[in-house]
Design a protein around this motif. Structure first.
Motif, mmCIF file in Angstrom:
data_model
loop_
_atom_site.group_PDB
_atom_site.id
_atom_site.type_symbol
_atom_site.label_atom_id
_atom_site.label_comp_id
_atom_site.label_asym_id
_atom_site.label_seq_id
_atom_site.Cartn_x
_atom_site.Cartn_y
_atom_site.Cartn_z
ATOM 1 N N ASP A 189 -65.887 49.833 -109.273
ATOM 2 C CA ASP A 189 -66.272 48.737 -110.163
ATOM 3 C C ASP A 189 -67.324 47.801 -109.575
ATOM 4 O O ASP A 189 -67.641 46.780 -110.190
ATOM 5 C CB ASP A 189 -65.038 47.895 -110.519
ATOM 6 C CG ASP A 189 -63.976 48.696 -111.237
ATOM 7 O OD1 ASP A 189 -64.338 49.668 -111.927
ATOM 8 O OD2 ASP A 189 -62.784 48.360 -111.102
ATOM 9 N N THR A 190 -67.843 48.109 -108.397
ATOM 10 C CA THR A 190 -68.703 47.157 -107.694
ATOM 11 C C THR A 190 -70.082 47.748 -107.428
ATOM 12 O O THR A 190 -70.206 48.867 -106.922
ATOM 13 C CB THR A 190 -68.058 46.724 -106.368
ATOM 14 O OG1 THR A 190 -66.786 46.132 -106.637
ATOM 15 C CG2 THR A 190 -68.932 45.718 -105.643
ATOM 16 N N HIS A 245 -76.361 42.181 -115.664
ATOM 17 C CA HIS A 245 -74.917 42.369 -115.677
ATOM 18 C C HIS A 245 -74.590 43.657 -116.425
ATOM 19 O O HIS A 245 -75.301 44.054 -117.351
ATOM 20 C CB HIS A 245 -74.229 41.198 -116.377
ATOM 21 C CG HIS A 245 -74.124 39.968 -115.541
ATOM 22 N ND1 HIS A 245 -73.157 39.790 -114.584
ATOM 23 C CD2 HIS A 245 -74.882 38.837 -115.523
ATOM 24 C CE1 HIS A 245 -73.309 38.606 -114.015
ATOM 25 N NE2 HIS A 245 -74.347 38.015 -114.563
ATOM 26 N N LYS A 290 -68.242 45.531 -114.444
ATOM 27 C CA LYS A 290 -68.710 45.736 -113.078
ATOM 28 C C LYS A 290 -68.813 44.408 -112.315
ATOM 29 O O LYS A 290 -69.301 43.414 -112.827
ATOM 30 C CB LYS A 290 -70.085 46.409 -113.070
ATOM 31 C CG LYS A 290 -70.103 47.806 -113.668
ATOM 32 C CD LYS A 290 -69.275 48.784 -112.850
ATOM 33 C CE LYS A 290 -69.358 50.198 -113.412
ATOM 34 N NZ LYS A 290 -68.507 51.148 -112.644
ATOM 35 N N ASN A 291 -68.354 44.432 -111.056
ATOM 36 C CA ASN A 291 -68.668 43.361 -110.118
ATOM 37 C C ASN A 291 -70.096 43.592 -109.619
ATOM 38 O O ASN A 291 -70.527 44.737 -109.479
ATOM 39 C CB ASN A 291 -67.720 43.385 -108.918
ATOM 40 C CG ASN A 291 -66.258 43.418 -109.321
ATOM 41 O OD1 ASN A 291 -65.833 42.659 -110.186
ATOM 42 N ND2 ASN A 291 -65.486 44.293 -108.700
ATOM 43 N N ILE A 292 -70.816 42.531 -109.326
ATOM 44 C CA ILE A 292 -72.181 42.666 -108.815
ATOM 45 C C ILE A 292 -72.320 41.804 -107.558
ATOM 46 O O ILE A 292 -71.899 40.644 -107.549
ATOM 47 C CB ILE A 292 -73.240 42.247 -109.852
ATOM 48 C CG1 ILE A 292 -73.034 43.007 -111.168
ATOM 49 C CG2 ILE A 292 -74.641 42.511 -109.318
ATOM 50 C CD1 ILE A 292 -74.058 42.665 -112.231
ATOM 51 N N VAL A 293 -72.905 42.388 -106.525
ATOM 52 C CA VAL A 293 -73.084 41.702 -105.243
ATOM 53 C C VAL A 293 -74.559 41.734 -104.876
ATOM 54 O O VAL A 293 -75.200 42.792 -104.925
ATOM 55 C CB VAL A 293 -72.255 42.367 -104.125
ATOM 56 C CG1 VAL A 293 -72.466 41.647 -102.800
ATOM 57 C CG2 VAL A 293 -70.782 42.413 -104.496
ATOM 58 N N GLN A 343 -66.510 29.395 -113.154
ATOM 59 C CA GLN A 343 -65.959 30.289 -114.174
ATOM 60 C C GLN A 343 -66.760 30.048 -115.442
ATOM 61 O O GLN A 343 -66.506 29.115 -116.193
ATOM 62 C CB GLN A 343 -64.477 29.997 -114.386
ATOM 63 C CG GLN A 343 -63.760 31.013 -115.255
ATOM 64 C CD GLN A 343 -62.252 30.930 -115.088
ATOM 65 O OE1 GLN A 343 -61.656 31.706 -114.370
ATOM 66 N NE2 GLN A 343 -61.637 29.972 -115.762
ATOM 67 N N VAL A 363 -61.359 36.200 -101.663
ATOM 68 C CA VAL A 363 -62.291 37.321 -101.709
ATOM 69 C C VAL A 363 -62.402 37.913 -100.313
ATOM 70 O O VAL A 363 -62.548 37.174 -99.332
ATOM 71 C CB VAL A 363 -63.684 36.881 -102.202
ATOM 72 C CG1 VAL A 363 -64.643 38.062 -102.226
ATOM 73 C CG2 VAL A 363 -63.589 36.237 -103.583
#
Length: 328
Positions: free
Chosen positions: A9-10, A20, A24-27, A190, A226
């Motif tokens: 998911d990342t 986005h 999905k997580n985005i880094v 948030q 985290v």
């Protein structure tokens, strides 16, 4: 460190303007762009690569904003793949507690670039672990906040180090967790995702202008912890030949980034490094099938071919006709 291919998911992205994607997580960390800018300076302009999107290369080559990181937290190195140079780099990275670059068999004439960012931001008063955790989208995870136990004065001190910049019921909020390093900000927001990661970050920064109001000690606070350590190999860039006039015959052999982040009741700690390698391009290869070979026809999702032919002698091959007008 875990390779990015192990995450479902990342996504780790090289540019802040990445869109986005649902679920999905985005880094993103600036160390890769910092290393890329060093390479641009080395080749005398924006890096041009074969078979790579020009828009991506243009974004990576864009100047970095002033004051992005402070000199005390950043380290830069450039050298050759010689043992003496690598020993110097290893010692420097070890002193700074960074992740050692994992070069893929560097040769003495390879150009190597390395950038490191290391930050440890501690809260003046540690928060309390969330006794029953935090339910993030229905999943129980570790978290921290003001807690319901302990001295009241300690709770008030914790509340004072949380600044509320924005609050819109039922769920929207932008908070700042103040640390012992006032020039660095830890923002927890948030908010609804915008089109790109940059759009989302810009909105949070716009909402976080001003001083903010301290959290009321009677308020409730629950922030998930985290903990991530990801290695991203930029396979879409590595292995491509450079097209810059002064770099013909060279290939980007390495393009990798490590990102670690720990956010918990004590503070936020980030360590990120990026390394690039430039080597002489390998000469064109020749594939002449002059020895026994095999032909397989197979469906892409099948574990067994439906036709196999092993060619040991010329009997199955087409004889070459003699050219008109005489013997070859």
């Amino acid at each position: 460190m875990r390779p990015d291919t192990e995450f479902v998911d990342t996504l780790v992205v090289p540019r802040l303007s990445a869109p986005h994607r649902p679920g999905k997580n985005i880094v993103h960390c600036a160390t890769f762009r910092m290393a890329w800018r060093t390479l641009c300076d080395r080749v005398g302009g924006a890096v041009a690569l074969e078979d790579v999107d020009d828009f991506l290369l243009k974004e990576l080559a864009a100047p970095l904003p002033n004051g992005l990181v402070d000199d005390a937290s950043a380290f830069s190195w450039i050298g050759l793949g010689e043992d003496a140079d690598l020993e110097e780099l290893h010692h420097a990275v070890e002193q700074r507690g960074g992740e050692q670059p994992r070069w893929n068999a560097p040769s003495p004439d390879m150009l190597l670039l390395y950038r490191l960012l290391s930050k440890k931001l501690a809260y003046p008063v540690p928060f309390r672990p969330a006794k029953y955790g935090v339910f993030f989208r229905g999943t129980p995870v570790e978290g921290f906040g003001l807690g319901d136990e302990g001295p009241e004065e300690e709770r008030r001190a914790m509340a004072r180090q949380v600044l509320v910049h924005h609050s819109a019921p039922p769920d929207e909020a932008v908070l700042e967790l103040t640390t012992t390093q006032p020039e660095d900000r830890v923002l927890i927001a948030q908010v609804e995702a915008r089109r790109t990661l940059k759009d989302t970050a810009s909105r949070v920064l716009s909402l976080a202008r001003g001083e903010g109001a301290p959290l009321d000690p009677e308020d409730q606070l629950a922030i998930p912890c985290v903990d991530m350590a990801i290695t991203r190999n930029y396979r879409e860039l590595a292995g491509r030949k450079l097209k810059n006039a002064g770099a013909r015959g060279f290939v980007l052999s390495e393009a990798q980034q490590d990102i670690q982040l720990r956010l918990d009741a004590r503070g936020a700690e980030v360590k990120s490094s990026a390394h690039l390698g430039v080597a002489c391009a390998a000469p064109p290869r020749a594939f002449y099938f002059t020895c026994p070979f095999v032909v397989l026809l197979v469906r892409r999702r099948s574990d067994e071919p439906y036709l196999v032919v092993w060619v040991q002698t010329p009997e199955l091959l087409i004889p070459l006709a003699a050219p008109a007008g005489g013997s070859p």
